[in-house]
Design a protein around this motif. Structure first.
Motif, PDB file in Angstrom:
ATOM      1  N   ASP A 264      -7.517  -4.796   5.972  1.00 24.38           N
ATOM      2  CA  ASP A 264      -6.252  -4.295   5.434  1.00 24.38           C
ATOM      3  C   ASP A 264      -6.381  -3.893   3.960  1.00 24.38           C
ATOM      4  OD1 ASP A 264      -4.850  -4.844   7.935  1.00 24.38           O
ATOM      5  OD2 ASP A 264      -5.110  -6.948   7.395  1.00 24.38           O
ATOM      6  N   LEU A 265      -7.093  -4.692   3.173  1.00 26.84           N
ATOM      7  CA  LEU A 265      -7.274  -4.332   1.762  1.00 26.84           C
ATOM      8  C   LEU A 265      -8.196  -3.129   1.631  1.00 26.84           C
ATOM      9  CD1 LEU A 265      -6.383  -5.101  -1.081  1.00 26.84           C
ATOM     10  CD2 LEU A 265      -8.519  -6.368  -1.290  1.00 26.84           C
ATOM     11  N   HIS A 266      -9.180  -3.028   2.506  1.00 28.89           N
ATOM     12  CA  HIS A 266     -10.070  -1.857   2.476  1.00 28.89           C
ATOM     13  C   HIS A 266      -9.264  -0.576   2.696  1.00 28.89           C
ATOM     14  CE1 HIS A 266     -13.990   0.155   2.813  1.00 28.89           C
ATOM     15  NE2 HIS A 266     -13.370   0.923   3.691  1.00 28.89           N
ATOM     16  N   LYS A 267      -8.311  -0.619   3.607  1.00 24.84           N
ATOM     17  CA  LYS A 267      -7.448   0.548   3.851  1.00 24.84           C
ATOM     18  C   LYS A 267      -6.685   0.919   2.590  1.00 24.84           C
ATOM     19  CE  LYS A 267      -6.537  -0.797   8.648  1.00 24.84           C
ATOM     20  NZ  LYS A 267      -5.493  -1.291   9.560  1.00 24.84           N
ATOM     21  N   ILE A 268      -6.180  -0.082   1.875  1.00 23.72           N
ATOM     22  CA  ILE A 268      -5.446   0.172   0.627  1.00 23.72           C
ATOM     23  C   ILE A 268      -6.365   0.793  -0.416  1.00 23.72           C
ATOM     24  CG2 ILE A 268      -4.285  -0.959  -1.321  1.00 23.72           C
ATOM     25  CD1 ILE A 268      -3.226  -3.041   0.788  1.00 23.72           C
ATOM     26  N   SER A 269      -7.579   0.258  -0.539  1.00 24.81           N
ATOM     27  CA  SER A 269      -8.498   0.728  -1.588  1.00 24.81           C
ATOM     28  C   SER A 269      -9.069   2.112  -1.306  1.00 24.81           C
ATOM     29  CB  SER A 269      -9.633  -0.281  -1.792  1.00 24.81           C
ATOM     30  OG  SER A 269     -10.540  -0.259  -0.712  1.00 24.81           O
TER      31      SER A 269
END
Length: 158
Positions: free
Chosen positions: A25-30
């Motif tokens: 999920d954080l990878h998608k944001i970054s």
């Protein structure tokens, strides 16, 4: 084979930084600027040993697919993801975490080889190395931002 090494000091616990770094999920944001979406394998939550994810992302104006798999995992010290299928000839991304002054030193070693032989090596020298370095720096900036604020709870506490 080119190697990118980044060191990022983060004022947060190693456990939090480790888990944020393996968060789909954080990878998608970054990577929202590349429209990166997890389309197969582990598509949300925390990726772990033996799991894989297939990403669909837009790089250089073209949508591409890339599948990587976690091949080494020792929480909260290190994990490694390696390309199984994708545009590169190969890549290996080592994520290392050590305690540092009450926080965490996150060290990335990213090894890759461009496809297409001499054309790939030329592309690497002209733009690919700097492009990949910027992607990793942007990703680390987001990990740091979330880890050093209460935002990490939005990703890790569900």
């Amino acid at each position: 084979m080119p190697r990118i090494e980044l060191r990022t000091e983060i004022k947060a616990s190693k456990d939090i930084v480790f888990d944020l770094s393996r968060s789909i999920d954080l990878h998608k944001i970054s990577t929202k600027h590349t429209h990166e979406t997890a389309i197969a394998g582990k598509t949300s939550g925390l990726i772990g040993m033996g799991e894989s994810v297939t990403w669909r992302a837009k790089h250089f104006g073209v949508y591409q697919l890339l599948t990587s798999k976690i091949t080494e995992f020792e929480r909260p010290n290190v994990f490694v993801d390696e390309m199984v299928k994708g545009a590169f000839k190969c890549f290996r991304h080592e994520h290392h975490f050590t305690d540092l002054n009450g926080g965490t030193l996150m060290i990335d070693y990213f090894y890759y080889e461009a496809p297409l032989g001499i054309l790939g090596r030329l592309a690497d020298k002209l733009f690919l190395l700097s492009y990949m370095t910027r992607l990793l720096i942007d990703r680390n900036r987001v990990v740091k931002e979330f880890a050093e604020t209460d935002n990490w709870e939005k990703i890790l506490v569900q």
